[in-house]
Write an enzyme that holds these catalytic residues in place. Structure first.
Site, PDB file in Angstrom:
ATOM      1  CG  ASP A   1      -2.097  -0.934   1.064  1.00 17.48           C
ATOM      2  OD1 ASP A   1      -2.016  -1.832   0.211  1.00 17.48           O
ATOM      3  OD2 ASP A   1      -3.087  -0.793   1.809  1.00 17.48           O
TER       4      ASP A   1
ATOM      5  CD  GLU B   1      -4.692  -4.329  -3.069  1.00 14.57           C
ATOM      6  OE1 GLU B   1      -3.669  -5.016  -2.939  1.00 14.57           O
ATOM      7  OE2 GLU B   1      -5.393  -3.920  -2.114  1.00 14.57           O
TER       8      GLU B   1
END
Length: 891
Positions: free
Chosen positions: A470, A552
């Site tokens: 992330d 994602e």
């Protein structure tokens, strides 16, 4: 798999590399590898008064300990012994001691309670005898993975301390030559400590809950390896290819040599690929470990012409070569290893800041799913093979591993089946809490990467490594990672993170991680534009639609078919949706189904029962997953990659999978499979256009696209036949649907793509609404974009009931069973969303896993279809397979 040999192998004169002739097999010898899998004992330290010096001796008796096999985590072993109820069922997990963290919380970041039975260490103990053939050999004790810290004793001697033996993703190898006994009992005792919230451990983030032990234990294999003075580890071949002609390649060979003695050693490292051999002299200092490399510049034989290339299954054949390496001292083989490799080269480039990958000089649109291991890290070879079959059956070309770096068998299967793998570290825990890192964490992170790159670098399936998830790592950490990757000859692109955030050292990533993860309408994927085209639509994380490389994303929940719901939940909680359902969703903002359910009720009419909700869920998932993949396919190579979050589930789940925990494929699976057809017609929700996408790497000429628009009563409102050619790996707009009057509120679009012989080579079937589905772009956030006005498909409830003619035939073909089903719709109405099942006898359980050619299909009036299901014949349990047919409007 790597095979060890003890014998000296006769080596022929140098021969041309990569000869097509079969190389002589290396003679079999007694195994130098002793797996320590069965016969372990497990117990909590609170019930063991003795110290490791005693526990690791034959005189200690593990009375009352649990008999276990390794690998296993502590909780997995206790569940297997039925100490705890099945944590996968209902809300049983909440009854396990230590499960006090908030529902939906990320347990990896939360301390264990002081009364948790897993806050204290647990003991693993194993008695074993080494064969007489090991006498005089150098003996190595190897741990494939332990979580998180350990004190290790062998025969009363401490060989590893928790201050040094720490890190879930590290591998361990101890020289036990002095401590081990030949021909007499040996006792190994391992005191395992669970990870804390400030450790570089294993986490599932918000995918699912976590077990109360945080997966503490010996979660990977343990073995003893016998070698000569020098051990040979990680035999590797990496390659470069002269693209685009691909007429020559350049192969580099390397291996890690470990001198297990306290004396310098001289010897010869030899490598053999088919009939060709190379060798070089090596001198190692006492106790030295060193990588030794053969380069194509030094050895002309490593520059083969006309090599057999490894291709992803979509692009060609995944060709593999055997590699044999050995280290010889004074004419005697000290150690040897066998593995395989593929000749291929992966490159990437940034085009408009979108990273596009190429294999052997040819671009490839990455279309994949995110992998999850079992919640308790339980391994199953059969299940692994079944899941790879599902990946290939859907037409996916990639699996992403976010911090879940799998077994050797996993990577071998990917190599052999031509499935690409994108791997890297995980997010949302201490792995990305860099400001909190202690000096030890930097050391563990570096060594973890080193151990994993050693494991992965030779696998042709690995095409990229993400140094962050992330967030990109800070410059000092990223530079350490990049240094390790360079030192270990990592042959593939590295990406700073899974996000579009610019890294302080390496700069732009070329990928994005903008979601959505919650339900979005199908039109979202094609209507959402890039930052340049529609900056006002972008949420704080950027735009998420069908462009660029999204690492994602998904259309949200994936409610499984009704059989799976009934399996995972107690009967009293089947209906309506309640907290038991929500417990099987995700964490954080994903801990219920309300967004998905609101859309379902608005679009298809309020669900009235479990059966109704489950069926409508399959319909909505089929539509949403198909739309996501089709948008990326239609927009290639402005769209360069998409990873569905996720591929599978760690436990029985209501969200983010393409097939469920019980390996039951539902609507999302077949929506993905439809979207991934090699030749595929696509409808544009944004502009009513029709496209043809080719995902194959050869031209298709003489095609014909048949386009029909039907009203709810199956009356034809538009029809057109369009001749076309589809060049290799192409996407092209064929037509735009005109304005059509007198459409029913819900109508249908039928697309059939035929080859020159009239055979259908691609098809699609859409249900559409005259009511515009409006997306509320201003309310976008990092995980969803709301729908302000839904499409209206409630008229589907008015479809007349249809009785299909069904014939089926089952037979056994080797290890497989095959059931052929012929469906015929004799009525004048559409048979909508027909589901096929094959069961173990009448009223029996569904045979799973199963590969259907197609499912959840719709049949036009008078249409006849033949569909085949394939499965392992043993799954029928000796019963005659029975076909069950159900559907939206079937009698």
């Amino acid at each position: 798999m790597i095979r060890r040999t003890l014998c000296t192998l006769p080596l022929a004169l140098l021969l041309p590399l990569f000869s097509l002739a079969q190389a002589p097999a290396h003679p079999a010898t007694p195994s130098a590898r002793l797996p320590l899998s069965d016969g372990w004992s497990l117990q909590s330290s609170c019930k063991v008064e003795e110290k490791g010096e005693v526990v690791s001796t034959p005189k200690f008796e593990p009375r009352g300990w649990y008999n276990v096999s390794v690998p296993t985590t502590v909780v997995a072993a206790l569940v297997k012994h039925k100490v705890y109820p099945d944590p996968d069922y209902g809300m049983n997990l909440r009854s396990l001691p230590g499960v006090t963290y908030p529902i939906g919380g990320n347990f990896s970041n939360i301390p264990m309670e002081q009364d948790s039975p897993f806050l204290i260490p647990w003991w693993y103990r194993k008695e074993f005898t080494l064969p007489a053939a090991y006498k005089g050999r150098t003996l190595w004790l190897k741990f494939g993975g332990l979580n998180y810290r350990a004190n290790i004793w062998l025969n009363g001697k401490k060989i590893g301390a928790k201050e040094d033996v720490a890190g879930a993703w590290r591998t361990w190898e101890f020289n036990i030559t002095e401590a081990a006994k030949i021909g007499a009992p040996n006792v190994l005792a391992v005191e395992i400590f669970s990870p804390t919230e400030n450790d570089l451990a294993i986490t599932f983030v918000d995918w699912n809950p976590a077990p109360p032990d945080k997966n503490m234990g010996l979660w990977r294999a343990v073995e003893v390896d016998a070698t000569g003075p020098v051990a040979l580890r990680y035999p590797t071949a990496v390659s470069k290819v002269d693209s685009p002609a691909n007429m020559a390649a350049h192969v580099t060979l390397t291996a890690l040599l470990k001198n297990g003695t306290n004396q310098p050693v001289k010897g010869t490292l030899k490598a053999q690929i088919e009939k060709a051999e190379v060798s070089q002299e090596v001198e190692l200092a006492a106790g030295e470990s060193r990588d030794v490399t053969f380069t194509p510049e030094q050895f002309p034989q490593l520059n083969p012409e006309h090599p057999r290339l490894w291709w992803p299954t979509q692009m060609g054949k995944p060709e593999l070569y055997p590699l044999h390496m050995e280290f010889e001292i004074a004419g005697k083989v000290s150690d040897s290893a066998d593995t395989h490799f593929g000749i291929r080269q992966v490159t990437s480039e940034l085009t408009d800041n979108h990273r596009v990958f190429s294999i052997n000089g040819k671009k490839i649109l990455i279309r994949g799913g995110g992998w999850s291991p079992d919640m308790m890290l339980r391994e199953s070879s059969q299940r692994l093979q079944d899941e790879f079959r599902y990946v290939r059956d859907m037409g996916l070309n990639t699996v992403r591993l976010e911090g879940k770096l799998e077994t050797q068998e996993f990577f071998d299967l990917a190599d052999k089946q031509g499935i690409l793998l994108m791997a890297g570290w995980c997010c949302c825990d201490h792995w990305e809490h860099w400001p909190k890192w202690k000096p030890e964490d930097f050391k563990i992170a570096e060594q973890s990467l080193r151990d994993q790159i050693y494991r992965l670098r030779s696998h042709p399936s690995l095409f990229a490594w993400l140094n962050g998830s992330d967030n990109p790592p800070p410059p000092d950490v990223e530079q350490t990672y990049l240094r390790v990757e360079k030192e270990l000859l990592w042959p593939n692109p590295t990406v700073s993170s899974a996000t579009a955030k610019s890294a302080g050292f390496s700069g732009e990533s070329g990928v994005k991680m903008t979601g959505p993860y919650e339900y979005v309408a199908p039109g979202y994927w094609q209507q959402d534009r890039s930052e340049k085209e529609a900056p006002e639509r972008c949420n704080p994380g950027g735009c998420g639609g069908g462009y660029g490389f999204n690492t994602e994303t998904s259309m949200g929940p994936a409610v499984p078919p009704i059989e799976s719901i009934k399996t995972m939940l107690p009967k009293e909680h089947w209906w309506p949706v309640d907290d038991f359902w929500n417990y099987h969703t995700g964490g954080g903002v994903f801990k219920d189904l309300h967004v998905f359910t609101e859309a379902l009720n608005a679009r298809f009419g309020p669900a009235s029962s479990l059966d109704d909700y489950a069926l409508k869920s399959q319909l909505q998932s089929y539509e949403g997953v198909r739309a996501m993949y089709e948008a990326y396919s239609r927009n290639k190579y402005n769209a360069t990659g998409v990873i569905q979050w996720m591929l599978n589930s760690a436990w029985p789940s209501m969200i983010w999978h393409l097939y469920d925990f019980y390996l039951r494929p539902g609507g999302g699976y077949f929506g993905a499979k439809k979207a991934m057809e090699a030749l595929h017609p696509v409808y544009g929700y944004d502009d009513h256009s029709v496209w043809v996408v080719s995902s194959q790497y050869e031209d298709a000429k003489g095609l014909k696209l048949i386009t029909k628009v039907l009203n709810l009563d199956a009356s034809e409102k538009f029809s057109q036949e369009t001749p076309l050619d589809a060049t290799a790996d192409s996407t092209s707009k064929v037509l735009t649907l005109p304005e059509i009057g007198d459409l029913s509120p819900t109508y249908f679009l039928v697309l059939r793509l035929q080859d020159a012989s009239g055979k259908t080579v691609g098809s699609n079937f859409y249900w559409l609404s005259t009511k515009t589905e409006t997306i509320d772009w201003e309310k976008s956030n990092w995980y969803t974009t709301p729908t302000s006005s839904y499409a209206d498909y409630t008229a589907l409830s008015q479809l007349p009931k249809v009785t299909l003619k069904v014939m089926d035939h089952s037979e056994v073909k080797g290890e497989n069973g095959e059931t052929q089903v012929t469906l015929e719709n004799p009525s004048k109405s559409l048979a909508f969303f027909v589901r096929l099942k094959v069961s173990k006898g009448k009223g029996g359980e569904e045979i799973l896993p199963v590969l259907w050619q197609d499912n959840y299909i719709s049949l036009l009036p008078g249409e006849k279809r033949e569909v085949t299901a394939t499965y392992r014949s043993s799954l029928s349990g000796g019963a005659k397979p029975v076909v069950e047919v159900s559907g939206w409007n079937l009698e």
